[in-house]
Design an enzyme around this catalytic site. Structure first.
Site, PDB file in Angstrom:
ATOM      1  N   TRP A 182       0.855  -1.194   0.000  1.00 23.50           N
ATOM      2  CA  TRP A 182       0.000   0.000   0.000  1.00 23.50           C
ATOM      3  C   TRP A 182       0.882   1.232   0.000  1.00 23.50           C
ATOM      4  O   TRP A 182       1.881   1.284   0.730  1.00 23.50           O
ATOM      5  CB  TRP A 182      -0.908   0.031   1.241  1.00 23.50           C
ATOM      6  CG  TRP A 182      -1.669   1.326   1.332  1.00 23.50           C
ATOM      7  CD1 TRP A 182      -2.811   1.657   0.661  1.00 23.50           C
ATOM      8  CD2 TRP A 182      -1.320   2.477   2.122  1.00 23.50           C
ATOM      9  NE1 TRP A 182      -3.193   2.946   0.984  1.00 23.50           N
ATOM     10  CE2 TRP A 182      -2.290   3.470   1.881  1.00 23.50           C
ATOM     11  CE3 TRP A 182      -0.268   2.758   3.002  1.00 23.50           C
ATOM     12  CZ2 TRP A 182      -2.256   4.725   2.486  1.00 23.50           C
ATOM     13  CZ3 TRP A 182      -0.225   4.007   3.607  1.00 23.50           C
ATOM     14  CH2 TRP A 182      -1.219   4.981   3.359  1.00 23.50           C
ATOM     15  N   GLU A 223      -3.127  -3.128  -2.265  1.00 21.30           N
ATOM     16  CA  GLU A 223      -4.238  -2.542  -1.496  1.00 21.30           C
ATOM     17  C   GLU A 223      -4.576  -1.145  -1.985  1.00 21.30           C
ATOM     18  O   GLU A 223      -3.723  -0.263  -2.025  1.00 21.30           O
ATOM     19  CB  GLU A 223      -3.865  -2.492  -0.012  1.00 21.30           C
ATOM     20  CG  GLU A 223      -4.913  -1.848   0.865  1.00 21.30           C
ATOM     21  CD  GLU A 223      -4.474  -1.723   2.314  1.00 21.30           C
ATOM     22  OE1 GLU A 223      -5.271  -1.226   3.129  1.00 21.30           O
ATOM     23  OE2 GLU A 223      -3.323  -2.113   2.636  1.00 21.30           O
ATOM     24  N   LYS A 225      -7.077   2.496  -2.159  1.00 20.42           N
ATOM     25  CA  LYS A 225      -7.668   3.452  -1.236  1.00 20.42           C
ATOM     26  C   LYS A 225      -8.400   4.512  -2.036  1.00 20.42           C
ATOM     27  O   LYS A 225      -7.966   4.872  -3.144  1.00 20.42           O
ATOM     28  CB  LYS A 225      -6.588   4.084  -0.358  1.00 20.42           C
ATOM     29  CG  LYS A 225      -7.123   4.805   0.868  1.00 20.42           C
ATOM     30  CD  LYS A 225      -6.003   5.120   1.844  1.00 20.42           C
ATOM     31  CE  LYS A 225      -6.554   5.726   3.124  1.00 20.42           C
ATOM     32  NZ  LYS A 225      -5.499   5.964   4.128  1.00 20.42           N
ATOM     33  N   ASP A 256      -9.665  -3.378   2.003  1.00 13.57           N
ATOM     34  CA  ASP A 256      -9.757  -2.793   3.342  1.00 13.57           C
ATOM     35  C   ASP A 256     -11.094  -2.080   3.415  1.00 13.57           C
ATOM     36  O   ASP A 256     -11.361  -1.178   2.617  1.00 13.57           O
ATOM     37  CB  ASP A 256      -8.602  -1.813   3.557  1.00 13.57           C
ATOM     38  CG  ASP A 256      -8.579  -1.191   4.948  1.00 13.57           C
ATOM     39  OD1 ASP A 256      -9.632  -0.669   5.377  1.00 13.57           O
ATOM     40  OD2 ASP A 256      -7.517  -1.190   5.588  1.00 13.57           O
ATOM     41  N   HIS A 259     -11.438   1.675   3.018  1.00 10.71           N
ATOM     42  CA  HIS A 259     -10.828   2.330   1.861  1.00 10.71           C
ATOM     43  C   HIS A 259     -11.777   2.527   0.690  1.00 10.71           C
ATOM     44  O   HIS A 259     -11.338   2.629  -0.457  1.00 10.71           O
ATOM     45  CB  HIS A 259      -9.604   1.537   1.407  1.00 10.71           C
ATOM     46  CG  HIS A 259      -8.436   1.676   2.317  1.00 10.71           C
ATOM     47  ND1 HIS A 259      -7.171   1.227   1.987  1.00 10.71           N
ATOM     48  CD2 HIS A 259      -8.325   2.226   3.553  1.00 10.71           C
ATOM     49  CE1 HIS A 259      -6.332   1.491   2.983  1.00 10.71           C
ATOM     50  NE2 HIS A 259      -7.023   2.078   3.945  1.00 10.71           N
ATOM     51  N   HIS A 283      -8.371  -6.492   5.016  1.00  8.86           N
ATOM     52  CA  HIS A 283      -8.073  -5.758   6.234  1.00  8.86           C
ATOM     53  C   HIS A 283      -9.408  -5.298   6.793  1.00  8.86           C
ATOM     54  O   HIS A 283     -10.119  -4.517   6.151  1.00  8.86           O
ATOM     55  CB  HIS A 283      -7.196  -4.529   5.958  1.00  8.86           C
ATOM     56  CG  HIS A 283      -5.735  -4.835   5.902  1.00  8.86           C
ATOM     57  ND1 HIS A 283      -4.785  -3.854   5.755  1.00  8.86           N
ATOM     58  CD2 HIS A 283      -5.055  -6.008   5.992  1.00  8.86           C
ATOM     59  CE1 HIS A 283      -3.580  -4.405   5.760  1.00  8.86           C
ATOM     60  NE2 HIS A 283      -3.730  -5.715   5.898  1.00  8.86           N
ATOM     61  N   ASP A 291     -11.778   6.794   6.428  1.00 11.88           N
ATOM     62  CA  ASP A 291     -10.851   5.738   6.835  1.00 11.88           C
ATOM     63  C   ASP A 291     -10.132   6.133   8.117  1.00 11.88           C
ATOM     64  O   ASP A 291      -8.974   6.543   8.111  1.00 11.88           O
ATOM     65  CB  ASP A 291      -9.838   5.488   5.718  1.00 11.88           C
ATOM     66  CG  ASP A 291      -8.790   4.456   6.107  1.00 11.88           C
ATOM     67  OD1 ASP A 291      -9.148   3.502   6.805  1.00 11.88           O
ATOM     68  OD2 ASP A 291      -7.625   4.632   5.722  1.00 11.88           O
ATOM     69  N   ASP A 293      -9.845   4.115  10.906  1.00 17.91           N
ATOM     70  CA  ASP A 293      -9.217   2.970  11.574  1.00 17.91           C
ATOM     71  C   ASP A 293      -9.579   2.840  13.044  1.00 17.91           C
ATOM     72  O   ASP A 293      -8.707   2.749  13.908  1.00 17.91           O
ATOM     73  CB  ASP A 293      -7.696   3.030  11.401  1.00 17.91           C
ATOM     74  CG  ASP A 293      -7.277   2.690   9.977  1.00 17.91           C
ATOM     75  OD1 ASP A 293      -7.685   1.635   9.490  1.00 17.91           O
ATOM     76  OD2 ASP A 293      -6.545   3.492   9.364  1.00 17.91           O
ATOM     77  N   ASP A 322      -6.813  -4.113  10.923  1.00 15.38           N
ATOM     78  CA  ASP A 322      -6.007  -2.903  10.727  1.00 15.38           C
ATOM     79  C   ASP A 322      -6.709  -1.719  11.390  1.00 15.38           C
ATOM     80  O   ASP A 322      -7.658  -1.173  10.842  1.00 15.38           O
ATOM     81  CB  ASP A 322      -5.798  -2.638   9.243  1.00 15.38           C
ATOM     82  CG  ASP A 322      -4.909  -1.431   8.985  1.00 15.38           C
ATOM     83  OD1 ASP A 322      -4.361  -0.874   9.950  1.00 15.38           O
ATOM     84  OD2 ASP A 322      -4.757  -1.044   7.804  1.00 15.38           O
TER      85      ASP A 322
END
Length: 414
Positions: A182, A223, A225, A256, A259, A283, A291, A293, A322
């Site tokens: 990423w 990955e 985004k 993810d 993302h 993820h 995003d 997290d 993640d």
């Protein structure tokens, strides 16, 4: 009523709808989750000052952050002692351990991770790996898509080094290693040329993957985004770019769930991807409007992701978490997230999935809706508590007392 008694009642209830709870727990024991090391020290790593860049931010200053490899490994041990099953550890390259002097990221070697391999081997854990394309002076503008050929070459060499390290992990631990690429490259405002950075990224990836490595041992993923801090208008590594690159080059496409646009569903993407890919990497996180997290919860999005993992073959999904939250006890964050992901998987395993699919196939949609709603109040918690007891970890909220004790005896003294 004891945990065993409650479980026996739950088992009979599920049996009536054709679900074998014993079999569900046996399957759950076989599903490893890759626990991300970077929750323990706010993504700082062991290279130096720990200043974050590339759109990476942590908020909060809860006491007890791990400051060195020994503390981080001890914290990982404590967290995993409170999670049932045997899992994996997900490392970033900036967690290299330098015993013979510092080297920059393009010069990393397996020896810089031998302590991690020893740690994993002693505990029966697998290791996954991530090149670190952020928090570095040479990543201030761009990395693999950089216009500066010297900078781009530096990051290409970093990617090659990481693949070699991943093969070392896989060989030493006799377990394939997922290497996830990423990058935070992009532009804050509207670009004049969307093609050129992606052309450079494609060339960089081609060069990284040109090295000779064992594709059965090293499972490379890319990955995407939607956007990031400082690159709100354009991200070089978009979903369309990486999905096509992965398909053309027989790689994994990593999804993810933080993302994508807020209305997109990663759960919906999983079966589509598995029609065209042998495996998919995930993820799992929790985004709040973007995003951000946050710690994974036992919420609808996580449950839906888990349903698709189970219904489409859990062995085809490489599963990792993640998130990073510095506002709460970091070990508690790990344990909450790991246990919630397992609860979501158990919830999916306890659904009469074949029956539900048959109702859909026969267009008996009224009964399908009714049953899906009634199942929400079935006693998955009683099965979960029994699963914890069988795996000799605390059930319900009892595990939190262990975290309180560890905070008092260890974290508070840092």
């Amino acid at each position: 009523m004891s945990t065993v008694q409650r479980y026996e009642l739950a088992r009979e209830m599920y049996k009536k709808i054709g679900v074998d709870t014993d079999a569900a727990m046996e399957i759950l024991k076989t599903i490893p989750i890759s626990m991300h090391c970077w929750q323990g020290d706010d993504v700082a790593g062991f290279e130096g000052d720990g200043q974050l860049s590339g759109g990476i931010q942590t908020t909060g200053n809860y006491p007890g952050k791990a400051r060195n490899p020994e503390e981080l490994m001890a914290d990982i041990d404590k967290a995993l002692s409170l999670v049932p099953g045997v899992h994996r550890i997900n490392l970033h390259a900036n967690y290299a351990i330098f015993e013979d002097g510092f080297v920059d990221r393009d010069q990393l070697e397996p020896k810089h991770f031998k302590k991690w391999v020893k740690f994993a081997k002693e505990r029966g854990l697998g290791l996954d790996f991530n090149p670190t394309y952020f928090s570095h002076p040479k990543a201030s503008n761009a990395s693999l898509s950089s216009e500066d050929e010297e900078i781009r070459t530096f990051w290409i060499n970093h990617g090659k080094a990481c693949i070699r390290i991943a093969e070392y992990f896989a060989t030493e631990l006799n377990s394939p290693c997922n290497v996830n690429i990423w990058i935070p490259d992009g532009f804050k405002d509207i670009p004049a040329d969307r093609m050129a950075p992606r052309r450079r990224l494609k060339d960089s990836l081609d060069q990284i993957l040109s090295i000779d490595y064992d594709k059965k041992k090293v499972l490379v993923a890319v990955e995407s985004k939607v956007f990031g801090i400082g690159v709100e208008s354009y991200t070089v590594g978009s979903h369309e770019f990486y999905m096509n690159y992965a398909a053309k080059n027989d790689l994994l496409c990593l999804l993810d769930n933080g993302h994508y646009h807020p209305t997109e569903s990663v759960a919906d993407k999983i079966p589509s991807m598995l029609l065209f890919f042998d495996k998919v990497a995930l993820h799992v996180t929790r985004c709040v409007r973007w995003d951000s997290d946050h710690v994974v919860l036992f919420d609808d999005e996580t449950k839906e992701i888990a349903k698709e993992i189970i219904r489409n073959g859990h062995e085809r999904v490489i599963l990792a978490l993640d998130f990073f939250d510095a506002s709460i006890n970091r070990i508690s964050a790990w344990v909450v997230g790991m246990r919630n992901m397992q609860k979501a998987l158990l919830n999916a395993l306890l659904l009469p999935n074949e029956k539900l699919a048959k109702l859909q196939e026969n267009r008996e949609l009224t009964e399908l809706m009714m049953l899906q709603e009634e199942l929400k109040l079935y006693p998955v918690g009683d099965v979960w508590n029994y699963f914890c007891e069988m795996n000799e970890v605390p059930q319900k909220e009892d595990w939190f007392e262990e975290v309180r004790k560890y905070e008092s005896e260890v974290l508070s003294k840092r």
